[in-house]
Motif scaffolding. Structure first.
Motif, mmCIF file in Angstrom:
data_model
loop_
_atom_site.group_PDB
_atom_site.id
_atom_site.type_symbol
_atom_site.label_atom_id
_atom_site.label_comp_id
_atom_site.label_asym_id
_atom_site.label_seq_id
_atom_site.Cartn_x
_atom_site.Cartn_y
_atom_site.Cartn_z
ATOM 1 N N PRO A 155 2.007 -8.159 -8.325
ATOM 2 C CA PRO A 155 0.633 -7.627 -8.455
ATOM 3 C C PRO A 155 -0.235 -7.939 -7.242
ATOM 4 C CG PRO A 155 0.980 -9.496 -9.925
ATOM 5 C CD PRO A 155 2.314 -9.114 -9.400
ATOM 6 N N ALA A 156 -0.034 -9.113 -6.630
ATOM 7 C CA ALA A 156 -0.825 -9.455 -5.449
ATOM 8 C C ALA A 156 -0.489 -8.534 -4.285
ATOM 9 C CB ALA A 156 -0.584 -10.914 -5.056
ATOM 10 N N SER A 157 0.798 -8.211 -4.112
ATOM 11 C CA SER A 157 1.209 -7.314 -3.034
ATOM 12 C C SER A 157 0.662 -5.912 -3.261
ATOM 13 C CB SER A 157 2.739 -7.267 -2.935
ATOM 14 O OG SER A 157 3.264 -8.540 -2.622
ATOM 15 N N PHE A 158 0.689 -5.457 -4.521
ATOM 16 C CA PHE A 158 0.173 -4.128 -4.826
ATOM 17 C C PHE A 158 -1.332 -4.063 -4.586
ATOM 18 C CE2 PHE A 158 -1.409 -0.934 -7.921
ATOM 19 C CZ PHE A 158 -0.775 0.166 -7.384
ATOM 20 N N LEU A 159 -2.046 -5.111 -4.985
ATOM 21 C CA LEU A 159 -3.492 -5.149 -4.754
ATOM 22 C C LEU A 159 -3.796 -5.155 -3.265
ATOM 23 C CD1 LEU A 159 -6.370 -5.412 -5.819
ATOM 24 C CD2 LEU A 159 -6.049 -7.896 -5.886
ATOM 25 N N LEU A 160 -3.031 -5.948 -2.500
ATOM 26 C CA LEU A 160 -3.228 -5.982 -1.053
ATOM 27 C C LEU A 160 -2.925 -4.621 -0.434
ATOM 28 C CD1 LEU A 160 -3.820 -7.554 1.533
ATOM 29 C CD2 LEU A 160 -1.429 -8.289 1.568
ATOM 30 N N TYR A 161 -1.894 -3.942 -0.954
ATOM 31 C CA TYR A 161 -1.552 -2.611 -0.458
ATOM 32 C C TYR A 161 -2.702 -1.630 -0.686
ATOM 33 C CZ TYR A 161 0.587 2.022 -0.422
ATOM 34 O OH TYR A 161 0.854 3.341 -0.194
ATOM 35 N N LEU A 162 -3.318 -1.685 -1.864
ATOM 36 C CA LEU A 162 -4.433 -0.786 -2.162
ATOM 37 C C LEU A 162 -5.621 -1.052 -1.237
ATOM 38 C CD1 LEU A 162 -4.446 -0.694 -6.074
ATOM 39 C CD2 LEU A 162 -3.587 1.038 -4.496
ATOM 40 N N ILE A 163 -5.851 -2.321 -0.932
ATOM 41 C CA ILE A 163 -6.952 -2.664 -0.033
ATOM 42 C C ILE A 163 -6.661 -2.154 1.378
ATOM 43 C CG2 ILE A 163 -8.194 -4.574 1.064
ATOM 44 C CD1 ILE A 163 -7.746 -6.161 -1.534
ATOM 45 N N LEU A 164 -5.449 -2.381 1.845
ATOM 46 C CA LEU A 164 -5.076 -1.953 3.195
ATOM 47 C C LEU A 164 -5.049 -0.432 3.300
ATOM 48 C CD1 LEU A 164 -2.220 -4.529 3.847
ATOM 49 C CD2 LEU A 164 -4.491 -4.530 4.884
ATOM 50 N N LEU A 165 -4.716 0.243 2.187
ATOM 51 C CA LEU A 165 -4.679 1.702 2.193
ATOM 52 C C LEU A 165 -6.061 2.289 2.469
ATOM 53 C CD1 LEU A 165 -2.720 4.059 1.745
ATOM 54 C CD2 LEU A 165 -3.392 4.061 -0.656
ATOM 55 N N TYR A 166 -7.096 1.593 2.042
ATOM 56 C CA TYR A 166 -8.461 2.053 2.322
ATOM 57 C C TYR A 166 -8.720 2.072 3.827
ATOM 58 C CZ TYR A 166 -13.509 1.838 2.942
ATOM 59 O OH TYR A 166 -14.791 2.066 3.381
ATOM 60 N N PHE A 167 -8.366 0.982 4.495
ATOM 61 C CA PHE A 167 -8.571 0.916 5.945
ATOM 62 C C PHE A 167 -7.691 1.942 6.657
ATOM 63 C CE2 PHE A 167 -9.862 -3.263 4.414
ATOM 64 C CZ PHE A 167 -11.075 -3.429 5.074
ATOM 65 N N SER A 168 -6.470 2.130 6.156
ATOM 66 C CA SER A 168 -5.579 3.117 6.752
ATOM 67 C C SER A 168 -6.152 4.518 6.645
ATOM 68 C CB SER A 168 -4.208 3.052 6.069
ATOM 69 O OG SER A 168 -3.327 4.019 6.594
ATOM 70 N N ALA A 169 -6.752 4.842 5.475
ATOM 71 C CA ALA A 169 -7.346 6.166 5.282
ATOM 72 C C ALA A 169 -8.531 6.367 6.217
ATOM 73 C CB ALA A 169 -7.774 6.335 3.827
ATOM 74 N N ARG A 170 -9.327 5.332 6.411
ATOM 75 C CA ARG A 170 -10.492 5.444 7.292
ATOM 76 C C ARG A 170 -10.086 5.707 8.741
ATOM 77 N NH1 ARG A 170 -15.444 3.013 6.058
ATOM 78 N NH2 ARG A 170 -16.061 3.932 8.071
ATOM 79 N N LEU A 171 -8.914 5.212 9.117
ATOM 80 C CA LEU A 171 -8.463 5.345 10.508
ATOM 81 C C LEU A 171 -7.557 6.556 10.727
ATOM 82 C CD1 LEU A 171 -7.570 1.580 11.156
ATOM 83 C CD2 LEU A 171 -9.644 2.783 11.878
ATOM 84 N N ALA A 172 -7.210 7.276 9.662
ATOM 85 C CA ALA A 172 -6.156 8.292 9.730
ATOM 86 C C ALA A 172 -6.604 9.631 10.296
ATOM 87 C CB ALA A 172 -5.548 8.503 8.346
#
Length: 297
Positions: A155-172
Motif C-alpha cells: 500500500p505504501a508503494s501504491f500511494l507513493l506511485y499515485l503521488i509521483l504520478l501527479y508530478f509526472s502528469a504535470r511534466l508530461a
C-alpha cells in the motif's frame, strides 16, 4: 498574443473533454493508429524475442535490451502524437526516424520512468533492508516479524506511485511539444499545467483504470492458456543437456506476449492522445496559433 493574454483567453482543462477526446482519437481513428503502430509493434516483438535470449546472461545486456524496448514506443509516440495534433497528413512514420526529436523524446520518457521508479525502489530497499537489519529474516528465526515489517510495503508503494504520478502528469506536456518541435521543457510544462494539473492527473487515472481491468481479465485468461499448454503430453521446456528450451517457451508464450504488446500500444496511444489534447487546450494549438506554428515546420 502574449503569454498572459493567452492564459486569459484560453479555456481551462476539462477532465471529461480530455478523457473522451483521448478515447475518440484512438477508437475513432483506429486505422491511422494501426499504421502509426505497425513499425514500432514489429520492433517491439523483435526486441521482446531478443530479450528472451539475453535474459539473465549479463546485467549490461539486460539493461541495454530494456532501454532498447523504449525506442519503438518513442517512434509510435511521435507519429501518433502528430496525427492527433496535426492530422493523418503528418505521416505514420516520423521524419527523420532517428533525429533530434527522437532523442529528446527518448530522454524525457527515461526521465519520467526514473521519476517513478527510483523513489519506489528506494522505498522497497529501505523496507527490505530494515527487515534484515532488525533480524526479521535472520536464519533460523520465524519470518513473521520480517513479513509484518514488509507488509506495509504494497500500500505504501501504491500511494507513493499515485503521488509521483501527479508530478509526472504535470511534466508530461513536454511530449506533445517535442512532437510538434516546440520548445517547452519540463519547467514550461509545469507552468502550462498550473491550475489544471490535478484535472490532468484525474483524467490520466480515469484513462488507465479501464485498461488495468482489461489487462487483469485478459492476462488471467492468457496465463491460464499458457499453463494449459505446458501440461500437454510430451512437451518439455528442458533440453537434453538440462538447459531451458527458449524456442518452445517463446512459442507457448507468444499469445500472451502479443496480447501484452497490443495492450501496451493501446494504453500508450490513449495516454499520448490525452496529453496531446490537454496540450491543445492549454496552449491554444488548433486555434489561430496553430497556423503560425505550422509555418515553421
Amino acid at each position: 498574443m502574449s503569454d498572459q493574454e493567452t492564459a486569459v483567453a484560453l479555456p481551462g482543462l476539462g477532465i471529461a473533454a480530455t478523457v473522451s477526446s483521448a478515447y475518440r482519437a484512438v477508437f475513432g481513428q483506429f486505422w491511422p493508429l494501426c499504421k502509426a503502430a505497425a513499425l514500432p509493434f514489429f520492433l517491439s516483438l523483435v526486441i521482446g524475442v531478443l530479450g528472451v535470449f539475453v535474459a539473465d546472461t549479463h546485467v549490461v545486456l539486460d539493461i541495454g535490451v530494456q532501454l532498447l524496448s523504449l525506442l519503438p514506443l518513442v517512434i509510435f509516440g511521435i507519429a501518433w502524437g502528430r496525427i492527433v495534433l496535426v492530422g493523418p497528413r503528418s505521416g505514420a512514420i516520423p521524419k527523420p526516424l532517428f533525429g533530434r526529436r527522437t532523442g529528446v523524446y527518448f530522454g524525457y520518457i527515461l526521465a519520467h520512468m526514473l521519476l517513478i521508479m527510483l523513489p519506489i525502489m528506494g522505498l522497497v530497499i529501505a523496507a527490505v533492508g530494515t527487515a534484515f537489519l532488525t533480524g526479521g529474516f535472520a536464519p533460523g528465526m520465524e519470518l513473521e516479524s520480517g513479513a509484518t515489517q514488509v507488509l506495509w510495503l504494497l500500500p505504501a508503494s501504491f500511494l507513493l506511485y499515485l503521488i509521483l504520478l501527479y508530478f509526472s502528469a504535470r511534466l508530461a506536456l513536454v511530449f506533445p511539444a517535442v512532437t510538434l518541435d516546440q520548445k517547452l521543457g519540463l519547467l514550461g510544462s509545469w507552468r502550462l499545467t498550473r491550475g489544471s494539473g490535478f484535472k490532468l492527473y484525474i483524467a490520466m487515472i480515469l484513462i488507465v483504470i479501464p485498461v488495468i481491468v482489461s489487462v487483469m481479465i485478459g492476462g488471467a485468461f492468457l496465463g491460464g492458456l499458457v499453463f494449459t499448454n505446458l501440461d500437454q503430453p510430451g512437451l518439455s521446456l528442458i533440453t537434453a543437456d538440462g538447459g531451458l528450451d527458449l524456442v518452445t517457451l517463446a512459442l507457448i508464450a507468444a499469445p500472451a506476449t502479443i496480447f501484452s504488446v497490443v495492450v501496451q500500444y493501446v494504453t500508450f496511444g490513449l495516454i499520448v492522445a490525452a496529453f496531446a489534447k490537454a496540450y491543445a487546450q492549454l496552449s491554444g494549438w488548433g486555434g489561430p496559433r496553430q497556423e503560425v506554428l505550422e509555418r515553421f515546420e
